[in-house]
Structures are given as C-alpha cells and as structure tokens.
Write a protein that holds these residues in place. Structure first.
Motif, PDB file in Angstrom:
ATOM      1  N   GLU A 109      49.544 -14.063  16.056  1.00 26.90           N
ATOM      2  CA  GLU A 109      48.795 -12.882  16.501  1.00 26.90           C
ATOM      3  C   GLU A 109      49.375 -12.369  17.820  1.00 26.90           C
ATOM      4  OE1 GLU A 109      45.425 -10.121  16.728  1.00 26.90           O
ATOM      5  OE2 GLU A 109      46.206 -11.287  15.072  1.00 26.90           O
ATOM      6  N   LYS A 147      57.419  -7.909  18.907  1.00 29.18           N
ATOM      7  CA  LYS A 147      56.860  -8.573  20.087  1.00 29.18           C
ATOM      8  C   LYS A 147      57.780  -9.636  20.661  1.00 29.18           C
ATOM      9  CE  LYS A 147      51.967  -7.868  19.107  1.00 29.18           C
ATOM     10  NZ  LYS A 147      50.711  -8.556  18.783  1.00 29.18           N
ATOM     11  N   GLN A 188      53.732  -1.601  21.179  1.00 29.08           N
ATOM     12  CA  GLN A 188      53.917  -3.046  21.317  1.00 29.08           C
ATOM     13  C   GLN A 188      53.757  -3.493  22.767  1.00 29.08           C
ATOM     14  OE1 GLN A 188      54.487  -5.326  18.480  1.00 29.08           O
ATOM     15  NE2 GLN A 188      53.542  -3.440  17.779  1.00 29.08           N
ATOM     16  N   LYS A 241      51.878  -2.037  24.999  1.00 31.09           N
ATOM     17  CA  LYS A 241      50.435  -1.972  25.275  1.00 31.09           C
ATOM     18  C   LYS A 241      49.716  -3.197  24.713  1.00 31.09           C
ATOM     19  CE  LYS A 241      50.109   3.011  25.604  1.00 31.09           C
ATOM     20  NZ  LYS A 241      49.794   4.260  24.939  1.00 31.09           N
ATOM     21  N   GLN A 242      50.101  -3.623  23.500  1.00 33.82           N
ATOM     22  CA  GLN A 242      49.463  -4.787  22.888  1.00 33.82           C
ATOM     23  C   GLN A 242      49.801  -6.066  23.646  1.00 33.82           C
ATOM     24  OE1 GLN A 242      47.226  -4.677  20.153  1.00 33.82           O
ATOM     25  NE2 GLN A 242      46.840  -6.688  21.010  1.00 33.82           N
ATOM     26  N   LYS A 277      47.767  -6.016  26.769  1.00 32.83           N
ATOM     27  CA  LYS A 277      46.366  -6.300  26.441  1.00 32.83           C
ATOM     28  C   LYS A 277      46.152  -7.791  26.196  1.00 32.83           C
ATOM     29  CE  LYS A 277      42.875  -5.153  22.959  1.00 32.83           C
ATOM     30  NZ  LYS A 277      42.932  -6.182  21.911  1.00 32.83           N
ATOM     31  N   ASP A 278      47.114  -8.436  25.557  1.00 32.74           N
ATOM     32  CA  ASP A 278      47.018  -9.870  25.264  1.00 32.74           C
ATOM     33  C   ASP A 278      47.357 -10.744  26.467  1.00 32.74           C
ATOM     34  OD1 ASP A 278      46.207  -9.415  22.649  1.00 32.74           O
ATOM     35  OD2 ASP A 278      48.236  -9.518  21.833  1.00 32.74           O
TER      36      ASP A 278
END
Length: 122
Positions: free
Chosen positions: A26, A33, A65, A67-68, A71-72
């Motif tokens: 994930e 990623k 990607q 941004k994700q 965020k993670d």
C-alpha cells in the motif's frame, strides 16, 4: 527469518489488511512509488529533476504519486517562497528512510534480472 503465517486482521490508516505485506505494498507498491523513492535515496530533488530522471512517467502521475507519498509520511515537501521563482523540493522523511534497505534490495534484484533476462537499452 521465520515468519508465522496465520489468519489475522490488521488496521492501518483506517483500512483493514489481512497481511503485513499488504501494508507495505500500500505504501510503496505500484509502478511509480518505489521508483520515486529510489531517486530520493541520495537526497533532495526538485519536481523537475524527478520528472527528468523518470523518463516514462507523466507529469500528472508524478504529481499524484508525490502527493500520496507525502500523505503516507514517506516524503516531505518543502516550498521555498522567499524569492521567485517558486522552488519545491522533496526528500525522504525519517519514516521514509526506514524503507531504504528494502528499496536497495529490490533494486539489486531488479538489476540482476535486467542483466540476466533483459536488455539494457541505454
């Protein structure tokens, strides 16, 4: 290393997973990623630097990607606004640094596969 496999449910970021591998995928799975993270292992990079390094990614995909990953909590985005033009840099967070040995192992394996079964074009 012995891993015990048993039926269980893990809750992470308000999602449920049946295996810790699913959590890892994930966070770093997918086509882009891990590639972005590999390029950030050697330090900060600006958006344009990443875009040029990853020749087959679209600008939209890179933006999404990044941004994700931010965020993670794997990367940090720093915006410099003191003087034009606007400058944005991305770098690994301390949490992002924890994936370093995993990424290096994956990259080494990928290099072996490329050399033994693939064709390096340039």
């Amino acid at each position: 290393m012995e891993i015990e496999y048993k039926k269980r449910l893990i809750k992470y970021n308000d999602k449920e997973f049946s295996c810790s591998t699913s959590i890892a995928m994930e966070l770093i799975g997918g086509k882009w990623k891990s590639v972005i993270l590999i390029y950030l292992l050697n330090g900060k990079k600006r958006y344009n630097e990443l875009y040029k390094l990853i020749s087959t990614i679209t600008e939209r995909t890179l933006s999404l990607q990044l941004k994700q990953l931010e965020k993670d909590g794997l990367i940090a985005r720093k915006v410099y606004t003191k003087k034009p033009p606007l400058k944005v840099e991305y770098e690994l967070t301390p949490f992002g640094e924890t994936v370093r040995p995993v990424l290096l192992t994956i990259a080494a394996w990928g290099t072996t596969v490329a050399e033994e079964r693939g064709e390096i074009v340039e």
